[in-house]
Design a protein around this motif. Structure first.
Motif, PDB file in Angstrom:
ATOM      1  N   ALA A 134      36.439 -57.875 -65.139  1.00  0.00           N
ATOM      2  CA  ALA A 134      35.857 -58.445 -66.022  1.00  0.00           C
ATOM      3  C   ALA A 134      36.163 -57.736 -67.477  1.00  0.00           C
TER       4      ALA A 134
ATOM      5  N   SER B  99      27.513 -62.342 -69.672  1.00  0.00           N
ATOM      6  CA  SER B  99      28.568 -63.000 -69.089  1.00  0.00           C
ATOM      7  C   SER B  99      29.053 -62.175 -67.970  1.00  0.00           C
ATOM      8  N   LYS B 100      29.430 -60.912 -68.205  1.00  0.00           N
ATOM      9  CA  LYS B 100      29.861 -60.136 -67.120  1.00  0.00           C
ATOM     10  C   LYS B 100      29.041 -59.694 -65.824  1.00  0.00           C
TER      11      LYS B 100
ATOM     12  N   ILE C 138      33.160 -68.747 -67.523  1.00  0.00           N
ATOM     13  CA  ILE C 138      31.758 -68.083 -67.698  1.00  0.00           C
ATOM     14  C   ILE C 138      31.911 -67.623 -69.153  1.00  0.00           C
ATOM     15  N   LEU C 139      33.093 -66.903 -69.701  1.00  0.00           N
ATOM     16  CA  LEU C 139      32.993 -66.443 -71.132  1.00  0.00           C
ATOM     17  C   LEU C 139      32.831 -67.526 -71.891  1.00  0.00           C
TER      18      LEU C 139
ATOM     19  N   LEU D  33      36.215 -67.155 -64.302  1.00  0.00           N
ATOM     20  CA  LEU D  33      35.803 -66.165 -65.411  1.00  0.00           C
ATOM     21  C   LEU D  33      35.920 -66.471 -66.814  1.00  0.00           C
TER      22      LEU D  33
ATOM     23  N   PHE E 174      28.978 -63.071 -63.941  1.00  0.00           N
ATOM     24  CA  PHE E 174      30.203 -62.952 -63.186  1.00  0.00           C
ATOM     25  C   PHE E 174      30.086 -62.222 -61.796  1.00  0.00           C
TER      26      PHE E 174
ATOM     27  N   LYS F   5      36.652 -66.429 -57.544  1.00  0.00           N
ATOM     28  CA  LYS F   5      35.571 -66.332 -58.721  1.00  0.00           C
ATOM     29  C   LYS F   5      36.113 -65.887 -60.049  1.00  0.00           C
ATOM     30  N   VAL F   6      37.371 -65.371 -59.875  1.00  0.00           N
ATOM     31  CA  VAL F   6      38.176 -65.025 -60.929  1.00  0.00           C
ATOM     32  C   VAL F   6      38.613 -66.058 -61.788  1.00  0.00           C
TER      33      VAL F   6
END
Length: 241
Positions: free
Chosen positions: A187, A114-115, A104-105, A101, A118, A97-98
């Motif tokens: 994050a 967003s955080k 997502i941002l 990131l 995540f 999932k990293v």
């Protein structure tokens, strides 16, 4: 609590002795870190960052837990539904999932949402798999007995499924809490100036090592307190254990 005291004392003693032996600026003694932490809390800066992070962790656990609970119970009780949703989970769960990131941002911006999203995305799969497997493992005899007594689906949920899931729920919360804090720390090192992750990395970049350890210790103590709350909650809600 009394059982935890000797290990904590031993840990502090090891930290103190190691700091004195190494004798380097980047490894301060516990008393210096504690004094700095008290000062930072009194100033309010550390408190603000820590509260921001704890809010993000709490929100992420809430937003991931309830969908996972609903889907996990449905998949555990219905093989057809399980065959529909579990392949997608198996496909997405191993994806780091990293790596998502930055995407997502870009989509959700640099703020809290967003955080939270995540972290929720990471821990959702842990919740779902644990709850699905526990639901599927409940003996069919309990449901047959309740049905013979005229019980409804709501009665099944209230008197069989949720009581059976309660210990696994608290076990999952312990596991996902640690994961959520670790993922949030990562994050908060990206495109933000709020949160304990940013506080620690900012102190590191300024070579303010005592402040860095202050942030680490504050985060550890917050996690310790949350685990104690989970233990007490489990004792209250799972009295039959």
């Amino acid at each position: 609590m009394k059982k935890m005291l000797p290990p904590l004392v031993l840990l502090i003693a090891l930290w103190w002795c190691s700091s004195l032996i190494i004798d380097k600026p980047f490894f301060p003694t516990p008393d210096r870190v504690v004094l700095e932490m008290v000062q930072q809390f009194l100033m309010g800066d550390l408190t603000s960052h820590l509260m921001t992070s704890l809010f993000r962790v709490f929100a992420a656990l809430v937003f991931s837990f309830f969908p996972a609970l609903f889907l996990g119970i449905a998949a555990g009780r219905s093989p057809g539904f399980d065959s529909l949703i579990s392949p997608a989970v198996y496909l997405l769960y191993p994806v780091p999932k990293v790596a998502l990131l930055p995407i997502i941002l870009l989509f959700l911006g640099l703020g809290n949402f967003s955080k939270i999203f995540f972290v929720s995305l990471v821990v959702f799969f842990q919740f779902y798999l644990n709850l699905r497997d526990e639901t599927a493992g409940i003996s069919r005899q309990y449901f047959d007995s309740l049905t013979s007594l005229g019980g409804s689906k709501r009665n099944e949920l209230r008197h069989i499924i949720l009581p059976a899931l309660m210990p696994r729920i608290f076990s999952s919360l312990r596991m996902t809490l640690g994961t959520a804090i670790a993922i949030l720390f990562l994050a908060e090192t990206f495109a933000t100036r709020r949160g304990i992750g940013w506080y620690i990395m900012d102190a590191w970049s300024r070579i303010a090592y005592t402040e860095m350890y202050t942030g680490i210790l504050a985060l550890s103590l917050a996690g310790f307190l949350l685990f104690l709350i989970l233990d007490l909650s489990e004792t209250f809600f799972c009295r039959w254990k």
